[in-house]
Each structure stands twice: as C-alpha cells, then as structure tokens.
Design a protein around this motif. Structure first.
Motif, short mmCIF file in Angstrom:
data_model
loop_
_atom_site.label_atom_id
_atom_site.label_comp_id
_atom_site.label_asym_id
_atom_site.label_seq_id
_atom_site.Cartn_x
_atom_site.Cartn_y
_atom_site.Cartn_z
N UNK A 83 0.84 -1.20 0.00
CA UNK A 83 0.00 0.00 0.00
C UNK A 83 0.88 1.26 0.00
N UNK A 84 1.90 1.27 0.85
CA UNK A 84 2.81 2.43 0.91
C UNK A 84 3.49 2.65 -0.44
N UNK A 85 3.93 1.58 -1.08
CA UNK A 85 4.58 1.70 -2.39
C UNK A 85 3.59 2.25 -3.43
N UNK A 86 2.35 1.79 -3.39
CA UNK A 86 1.33 2.27 -4.33
C UNK A 86 1.04 3.75 -4.13
N UNK A 87 1.21 4.25 -2.90
CA UNK A 87 0.97 5.66 -2.61
C UNK A 87 2.16 6.55 -2.95
N UNK A 88 3.31 5.94 -3.28
CA UNK A 88 4.47 6.73 -3.68
C UNK A 88 5.71 6.56 -2.82
N UNK A 89 5.68 5.66 -1.84
CA UNK A 89 6.87 5.40 -1.03
C UNK A 89 7.88 4.59 -1.85
N UNK A 90 9.12 4.58 -1.38
CA UNK A 90 10.15 3.74 -1.99
C UNK A 90 10.83 2.93 -0.88
N UNK A 91 11.32 1.77 -1.24
CA UNK A 91 12.02 0.91 -0.27
C UNK A 91 13.45 1.41 -0.10
N UNK A 92 13.84 1.63 1.16
CA UNK A 92 15.21 2.02 1.50
C UNK A 92 16.00 0.78 1.93
N UNK A 93 15.36 -0.11 2.68
CA UNK A 93 16.00 -1.33 3.14
C UNK A 93 14.96 -2.38 3.45
N UNK A 94 15.16 -3.58 2.95
CA UNK A 94 14.22 -4.68 3.19
C UNK A 94 14.88 -5.64 4.17
N UNK A 95 14.36 -5.68 5.39
CA UNK A 95 14.94 -6.49 6.45
C UNK A 95 14.05 -7.68 6.80
N UNK A 96 13.21 -8.10 5.85
CA UNK A 96 12.38 -9.30 6.05
C UNK A 96 13.26 -10.53 5.89
N UNK A 97 12.95 -11.56 6.66
CA UNK A 97 13.70 -12.81 6.60
C UNK A 97 12.84 -13.89 5.96
N UNK A 98 13.45 -14.97 5.49
CA UNK A 98 12.67 -16.08 4.93
C UNK A 98 11.69 -16.68 5.94
N UNK A 99 11.99 -16.53 7.23
CA UNK A 99 11.10 -17.06 8.28
C UNK A 99 9.89 -16.16 8.51
N UNK A 100 9.89 -14.95 7.91
CA UNK A 100 8.76 -14.05 8.06
C UNK A 100 8.95 -12.93 9.06
N UNK A 101 10.06 -12.92 9.77
CA UNK A 101 10.31 -11.84 10.72
C UNK A 101 10.86 -10.62 9.98
N UNK A 102 11.13 -9.58 10.71
CA UNK A 102 11.78 -8.41 10.13
C UNK A 102 10.82 -7.28 9.80
N UNK A 103 11.35 -6.28 9.12
CA UNK A 103 10.62 -5.05 8.81
C UNK A 103 11.13 -4.52 7.48
N UNK A 104 10.43 -3.50 6.97
CA UNK A 104 10.85 -2.83 5.75
C UNK A 104 11.00 -1.35 6.06
N UNK A 105 12.15 -0.78 5.71
CA UNK A 105 12.37 0.65 5.83
C UNK A 105 12.02 1.28 4.49
N UNK A 106 11.15 2.28 4.54
CA UNK A 106 10.71 2.98 3.33
C UNK A 106 10.98 4.46 3.47
#
Length: 135
Positions: A83-106
């Motif tokens: 949703x944030x990307x569709x509104x015009x945000x951009x990804x700065x850092x993707x800290x998601x893990x294969x296990x599903x934990x983590x966060x995304x910096x936008x």
C-alpha cells in the motif's frame, strides 16, 4: 507534571502533497487553511498525536535522526508495504527474513524514512520492555 507529544513535525517542500500521502497511508484526515502548514490527524482538534508538515526551502540532505515505526492494526506487514509503495513510497532497506520476521524501511515521497513492522496478527501479543526511570 507531565507532557504529551502533540505533533511530530516534518519539514517538506509540498505540505499538502506530503500530508495527503501520510493521511492516505494512516487512514487519517488532512487539515489546513490559508496557512501553508498542514496537519494530519485522526480527528481535529486532535487530543492525540498529529503529524505537522511545514514547507521549507531546502530539501532533505541526510538520513533521518528519527523515524516512525508503523505496525498494522489489521492486515499484514507485506500488505501495508505494498500500500505504501502504491501511494508513492520507496524501499530504503528490506529487512524481512525467509522465516517471516523483520521489517521494511521505506521513504515517503520527500525522502523521510519510516518502517513497517509486523502487527499482532503476525507476531502474537508483544511484551513491552521494562525500562528503569531515573531522575
């Protein structure tokens, strides 16, 4: 005696455009009059936290010294990132893990960084950390 945080203030180029981005992302409302400043809040006048956008002539030149961590009340982290990307945000850092934990910096459309973390539906109840307050 106590204080509460009334607004978090963002310097920006286009207060109405950036305020609209944040209002759409958070599901809040945009408030303004003839003043170039814009307030985004759940209601107005707001007794809780608001976001204040103030036009300034200079652009952002360095990494934020603080940023907002957003957690979904409903839906998943990944749905909110999209949703944030569709509104015009951009990804700065993707800290998601294969296990599903983590966060995304936008970054919002003017480069202000924020994170989207997993919500309670994905993590279960969180235990708040205890801090010792000294005076």
């Amino acid at each position: 005696m106590t204080l509460h945080i009334h607004n978090v203030t963002f310097d920006c180029t286009d207060a109405r455009a950036l305020g609209t981005f944040w209002a759409e992302l958070l599901g809040w409302n945009v408030y303004y009059d003839d003043d170039p400043e814009v307030v985004v809040a759940a209601s107005f006048p707001s007794t809780s936290l608001g976001l204040l956008f103030i036009p300034v002539p200079e652009g952002k030149t360095a990494k934020n010294r603080q940023h907002l961590d957003l957690t979904p009340d409903a839906g998943t982290r990944d749905e909110w990132v999209e949703r944030a990307l569709a509104l015009g945000a951009t990804v700065v850092g993707d800290h998601r893990t294969p296990e599903g934990t983590g966060w995304v910096t936008l970054a919002d459309p003017e480069g202000n960084e924020f994170c989207i973390e997993r919500g309670a539906a994905e993590t279960g109840p969180r235990h708040s950390r205890a801090f010792r307050i000294t005076t």
